[in-house]
Design a protein around this motif. Structure first.
Motif, mmCIF file in Angstrom:
data_model
loop_
_atom_site.group_PDB
_atom_site.id
_atom_site.type_symbol
_atom_site.label_atom_id
_atom_site.label_comp_id
_atom_site.label_asym_id
_atom_site.label_seq_id
_atom_site.Cartn_x
_atom_site.Cartn_y
_atom_site.Cartn_z
ATOM 1 N N SER A 50 -22.276 -34.686 22.067
ATOM 2 C CA SER A 50 -22.716 -33.323 21.771
ATOM 3 C C SER A 50 -23.740 -32.841 22.791
ATOM 4 C CB SER A 50 -23.303 -33.266 20.360
ATOM 5 O OG SER A 50 -23.832 -31.981 20.106
ATOM 6 N N ASP A 51 -24.711 -33.703 23.129
ATOM 7 C CA ASP A 51 -25.718 -33.329 24.134
ATOM 8 C C ASP A 51 -25.074 -33.072 25.488
ATOM 9 O OD1 ASP A 51 -27.688 -33.593 22.237
ATOM 10 O OD2 ASP A 51 -28.525 -35.442 23.042
ATOM 11 N N TYR A 52 -24.091 -33.886 25.847
ATOM 12 C CA TYR A 52 -23.401 -33.712 27.122
ATOM 13 C C TYR A 52 -22.652 -32.378 27.155
ATOM 14 C CZ TYR A 52 -20.236 -34.501 31.025
ATOM 15 O OH TYR A 52 -19.530 -34.367 32.189
ATOM 16 N N ALA A 56 -29.119 -30.557 25.101
ATOM 17 C CA ALA A 56 -29.948 -31.127 24.035
ATOM 18 C C ALA A 56 -30.344 -30.054 23.021
ATOM 19 C CB ALA A 56 -31.190 -31.770 24.620
ATOM 20 N N ASN A 57 -30.441 -30.459 21.777
ATOM 21 C CA ASN A 57 -30.900 -29.575 20.708
ATOM 22 C C ASN A 57 -32.430 -29.596 20.707
ATOM 23 O OD1 ASN A 57 -31.639 -28.293 18.363
ATOM 24 N ND2 ASN A 57 -30.430 -29.588 17.006
ATOM 25 N N LEU A 63 -36.447 -35.510 20.033
ATOM 26 C CA LEU A 63 -36.427 -35.135 21.443
ATOM 27 C C LEU A 63 -37.851 -35.122 21.986
ATOM 28 C CD1 LEU A 63 -34.659 -34.139 23.827
ATOM 29 C CD2 LEU A 63 -35.107 -31.810 23.016
ATOM 30 N N LEU A 64 -38.124 -35.988 22.966
ATOM 31 C CA LEU A 64 -39.459 -36.055 23.565
ATOM 32 C C LEU A 64 -39.612 -35.077 24.718
ATOM 33 C CD1 LEU A 64 -40.020 -39.910 23.708
ATOM 34 C CD2 LEU A 64 -41.054 -38.270 22.125
ATOM 35 N N LEU A 65 -38.597 -34.995 25.564
ATOM 36 C CA LEU A 65 -38.640 -34.063 26.685
ATOM 37 C C LEU A 65 -37.234 -33.692 27.101
ATOM 38 C CD1 LEU A 65 -37.952 -35.712 29.584
ATOM 39 C CD2 LEU A 65 -40.175 -36.648 29.072
ATOM 40 N N ALA A 78 -40.821 -28.506 36.817
ATOM 41 C CA ALA A 78 -39.707 -28.302 35.894
ATOM 42 C C ALA A 78 -40.295 -28.220 34.489
ATOM 43 C CB ALA A 78 -38.715 -29.465 35.986
ATOM 44 N N PRO A 79 -40.073 -27.115 33.794
ATOM 45 C CA PRO A 79 -40.641 -26.986 32.452
ATOM 46 C C PRO A 79 -39.947 -27.906 31.459
ATOM 47 C CG PRO A 79 -39.207 -25.126 32.923
ATOM 48 C CD PRO A 79 -39.298 -25.937 34.183
ATOM 49 N N ASP A 80 -40.727 -28.436 30.534
ATOM 50 C CA ASP A 80 -40.191 -29.244 29.443
ATOM 51 C C ASP A 80 -39.687 -28.292 28.371
ATOM 52 O OD1 ASP A 80 -39.614 -30.950 27.365
ATOM 53 O OD2 ASP A 80 -41.699 -31.510 26.989
ATOM 54 N N LEU A 81 -38.380 -28.192 28.248
ATOM 55 C CA LEU A 81 -37.778 -27.246 27.307
ATOM 56 C C LEU A 81 -37.839 -27.714 25.862
ATOM 57 C CD1 LEU A 81 -34.705 -26.246 29.503
ATOM 58 C CD2 LEU A 81 -36.915 -25.082 29.280
ATOM 59 N N SER A 82 -38.319 -28.956 25.629
ATOM 60 C CA SER A 82 -38.459 -29.441 24.256
ATOM 61 C C SER A 82 -39.654 -28.790 23.561
ATOM 62 C CB SER A 82 -38.641 -30.963 24.232
ATOM 63 O OG SER A 82 -39.957 -31.321 24.661
ATOM 64 N N GLY A 83 -40.561 -28.229 24.345
ATOM 65 C CA GLY A 83 -41.768 -27.636 23.780
ATOM 66 C C GLY A 83 -42.902 -28.626 23.627
#
Length: 91
Positions: A50-52, A56-57, A63-65, A78-83
């Motif tokens: 699913s991630d591929y 990533a959700n 999710l760490l990063l 590069a921004p960490d989109l995980s927040g």
């Protein structure tokens, strides 16, 4: 990628993508990286698929990063989109 007991110190000081952080040989890795996600748990085959397929959700608590990298970003952060704030120097 799965990191057992990963914390901010581990990520800030020990996580290098496609290199060891010490070598002056910047050509050690000759491929490309696109999406990079690091989780605090082991992913199932279905989750990896699913991630591929979808990326990533970012609402996943494990999710760490998460980075979406491109050649245009070279030399920039590069921004960490995980927040979670694990922005990466991309060079």
């Amino acid at each position: 990628m799965y990191l057992l007991n990963a914390d901010k110190t581990t990520i800030d000081n020990l996580l290098f993508l496609a290199g060891d952080g010490y070598s002056t040989n910047r050509r050690a890795f000759t491929g490309t990286l696109g999406d990079v996600a690091v989780y605090s748990d082991v992913r199932s085959a279905a989750e990896v698929k699913s991630d591929y397929k979808d990326g990533a959700n970012v609402k996943d608590d494990d999710l760490l990063l998460y980075y979406q990298l491109s050649a245009e970003m070279d030399g920039k952060d590069a921004p960490d989109l995980s927040g979670n704030g694990y922005n990466m120097n991309y060079n």
